[in-house]
Design a protein around this motif. Structure first.
Motif, mmCIF file in Angstrom:
data_model
loop_
_atom_site.group_PDB
_atom_site.id
_atom_site.type_symbol
_atom_site.label_atom_id
_atom_site.label_comp_id
_atom_site.label_asym_id
_atom_site.label_seq_id
_atom_site.Cartn_x
_atom_site.Cartn_y
_atom_site.Cartn_z
ATOM 1 N N GLY A 83 0.814 -1.214 0.000
ATOM 2 C CA GLY A 83 0.000 0.000 0.000
ATOM 3 C C GLY A 83 0.843 1.258 0.000
ATOM 4 O O GLY A 83 2.064 1.242 -0.165
ATOM 5 N N SER A 84 0.156 2.370 0.224
ATOM 6 C CA SER A 84 0.795 3.678 0.049
ATOM 7 C C SER A 84 1.940 3.921 1.013
ATOM 8 O O SER A 84 2.877 4.654 0.691
ATOM 9 C CB SER A 84 -0.253 4.784 0.193
ATOM 10 N N GLN B 157 4.985 1.753 -0.554
ATOM 11 C CA GLN B 157 5.362 1.869 -1.961
ATOM 12 C C GLN B 157 6.454 2.939 -2.118
ATOM 13 O O GLN B 157 6.589 3.834 -1.290
ATOM 14 C CB GLN B 157 4.166 2.218 -2.827
ATOM 15 N N SER C 268 1.550 2.199 -13.223
ATOM 16 C CA SER C 268 0.266 2.825 -13.546
ATOM 17 C C SER C 268 -0.139 2.673 -15.000
ATOM 18 O O SER C 268 -1.309 2.817 -15.332
ATOM 19 C CB SER C 268 0.307 4.322 -13.194
ATOM 20 N N ARG D 121 -5.886 4.777 -7.571
ATOM 21 C CA ARG D 121 -6.386 4.843 -6.194
ATOM 22 C C ARG D 121 -5.247 4.885 -5.178
ATOM 23 O O ARG D 121 -5.433 5.315 -4.046
ATOM 24 C CB ARG D 121 -7.278 3.627 -5.901
ATOM 25 N N ARG D 122 -4.070 4.406 -5.563
ATOM 26 C CA ARG D 122 -2.948 4.345 -4.636
ATOM 27 C C ARG D 122 -2.435 5.749 -4.331
ATOM 28 O O ARG D 122 -2.052 6.479 -5.228
ATOM 29 C CB ARG D 122 -1.838 3.480 -5.237
ATOM 30 N N LYS D 123 -2.442 6.126 -3.064
ATOM 31 C CA LYS D 123 -1.963 7.451 -2.660
ATOM 32 C C LYS D 123 -0.436 7.450 -2.580
ATOM 33 O O LYS D 123 0.188 6.419 -2.346
ATOM 34 C CB LYS D 123 -2.576 7.855 -1.324
ATOM 35 N N TRP E 12 1.515 -5.206 -9.837
ATOM 36 C CA TRP E 12 0.552 -4.965 -8.761
ATOM 37 C C TRP E 12 1.162 -5.122 -7.372
ATOM 38 O O TRP E 12 0.849 -4.378 -6.454
ATOM 39 C CB TRP E 12 -0.637 -5.914 -8.922
ATOM 40 N N ALA F 152 6.036 -1.739 -4.741
ATOM 41 C CA ALA F 152 4.653 -1.680 -4.245
ATOM 42 C C ALA F 152 4.448 -2.404 -2.924
ATOM 43 O O ALA F 152 3.428 -2.196 -2.267
ATOM 44 C CB ALA F 152 3.697 -2.266 -5.293
#
Length: 464
Positions: free
Chosen positions: A45-46, A49, A58, A78-80, A237, A243
């Motif tokens: 997640g953010s 990453q 992306s 959507r990933r901040k 992903w 990530a």
């Protein structure tokens, strides 16, 4: 432990210093060592990453309508990039497969490509109740199922909801409070979450269902649809270079990224999209299955007339008609995404008498053929508008508009209150008698190319 990236490349450095990060890793490994069924632990997640994700994170890898359909689900945007007051740390635990969970990989891939075909053809749209229901039908039997987890893991982590990994989470949170209290204090000061509390978003999944994740989309009525959809679990992903971060690896895992050359879950989805392309076939075949209730109630002639009228619009013609005695194996071919009670009910229904298989030939793309035959078939009774529900049987519509059949008006009237309630609450259930009548719907046509190929194999294997 992951050694390819440092804390300085992650947003998590806003909450801890390098020494605390080292201790955090140690405590995750100690917590995981209490559970022999855990094969790996991943932070994703953010917060973990890289600040500069590679362009391929992306950018769509797959083109065409199927690729666009998958990208709408993947939603890389959507990933901040930077932490905020709502930030949390996602921790995904992989546990060893049971016999049941290991068998899930194939039907998950099959269901995914089937629904991607429907999305790309415009037969269904994300954000609709229909999309929610189709995901539930295809994947609900494989998502958060206690029997998919090793018994020893469920006993230790809540037998009703082992995916919450409650004991693991408690051990880890308490150790962090004791070992790195300054980090715990910062989390409470700079975010809306706490430790213990919601900052550590821990979830555990069997390895073969590790890529089955919620497809977050807002439905028309303002309700978030979190029914899952399988992802392609490759480096784009879930790659640990940008990530994710491997916090614990038991060396017993079978899947990427814990094993760099291990199973890539969802790889068959990717290869299917690559093989499909977007070229239209010069000639295509479609198929319809006329079910036992239509044959037993003498509706075949009127149904056949509707088919002939409908396929005339694209100069189609019936090339095969066969009476079929279906076996359970045939029904699994026809409905590859069904499982559990739904598969049992379909098998019981379609084996109670003869079925009529009809194959149509036309010079239109397969997706167009699927759409045309779906229009000829018509919607389920439960998908009618309230006005159509009240109207009942009509003769100048689609095949399923012939319901209720003559003599069934009273039974039809008895299920109307349930159908109206389901318009408001789709989770409202039929009773056994209502469902027995509702499920008899005269005809089936495939919703996607995967189902089409299965039905063609059953009706006319010489054409497949």
């Amino acid at each position: 432990m992951n050694t390819t990236r440092s804390l300085e490349s992650m947003a998590l450095q806003a909450f801890m210093d390098p020494s605390e990060w080292y201790i955090f890793n140690e405590q995750v490994q100690e917590a995981a060592s209490n559970f022999p069924d855990i094969t790996g632990v991943l932070a994703i997640g953010s917060l973990v990453q890289s600040f500069r994700p590679p362009a391929y994170f992306s950018e769509p890898r797959r083109t065409g309508s199927l690729g666009m359909a998958y990208e709408a689900i993947r939603q890389p945007e959507r990933r901040k990039i930077f932490p905020n007051g709502n930030s949390d740390l996602d921790i995904w635990i992989a546990v060893r497969d049971t016999a049941d969970s290991f068998k899930a990989e194939k039907p998950l891939n099959l269901g995914a490509v089937a629904l991607l075909e429907e999305l790309s053809a415009g037969e269904v749209q994300r954000g609709t109740r229909q999309w929610h229901n189709k995901k539930w039908s295809a994947f609900g039997g494989y998502y958060k199922q206690p029997n998919f987890y090793p018994k020893s893991f469920t006993v230790a982590n809540d037998e009703d909801e082992p995916w919450m990994a409650s004991r693991f989470t408690s051990i880890l949170e308490q150790s962090l409070v004791k070992k790195i209290p300054d980090f715990v204090e910062r989390v409470g000061r700079f975010t809306d979450k706490k430790i213990p509390g919601g900052f550590l978003e821990v979830r555990a999944f069997p390895e073969s269902t590790y890529n089955l994740r919620p497809d977050d989309v807002m439905m028309e009525e303002g309700i978030k649809d979190r029914q899952p959809f399988p992802r392609i679990a490759d480096e784009q992903w879930i790659g640990p270079d940008h990530a994710s971060y491997i916090l614990y690896n038991s060396d017993r895992s079978t899947i990427y990224p814990y094993v760099l050359d291990g199973r890539i879950l969802g790889e068959r989805i990717a290869s299917y999209m690559e093989s499909r392309g977007d070229g239209a076939s010069e000639k295509s075949y479609g198929a319809l299955l006329i079910k036992p209730d239509a044959i037993q109630r003498n509706q075949v002639s009127i149904i056949r007339e509707k088919i002939n009228v409908g396929i005339a619009s694209f100069a189609g013609k019936i090339v095969v008609e066969r009476l079929l005695h279906l076996s359970p194996a045939d029904i699994r071919e026809i409905y590859p995404s069904l499982s559990g009670q739904d598969l049992h009910d379909a098998t019981e229904y379609l084996t109670e008498g003869q079925n009529l298989g009809i194959v149509v030939e036309g010079h239109i793309p397969e997706e167009g053929m699927i759409h045309e035959l779906s229009q000829i078939k018509g919607v389920r009774v439960g998908d009618r508008s309230e006005e159509r529900l009240i109207e009942g049987r009509i003769l100048d519509g689609a095949i399923r508009d012939l319901l209720p059949l003559p003599g069934d008006e009273a039974r039809y009237a008895r299920i109307l209150p349930t159908l109206f309630k389901r318009k408001v609450d789709p989770q409202h259930r039929f009773n056994a008698e209502e469902y027995s009548y509702y499920s008899r719907n005269l005809a089936h046509s495939p919703d996607n190319i995967v189902e089409l190929k299965g039905l063609l194999r059953v009706i006319a294997p010489e054409l497949h």
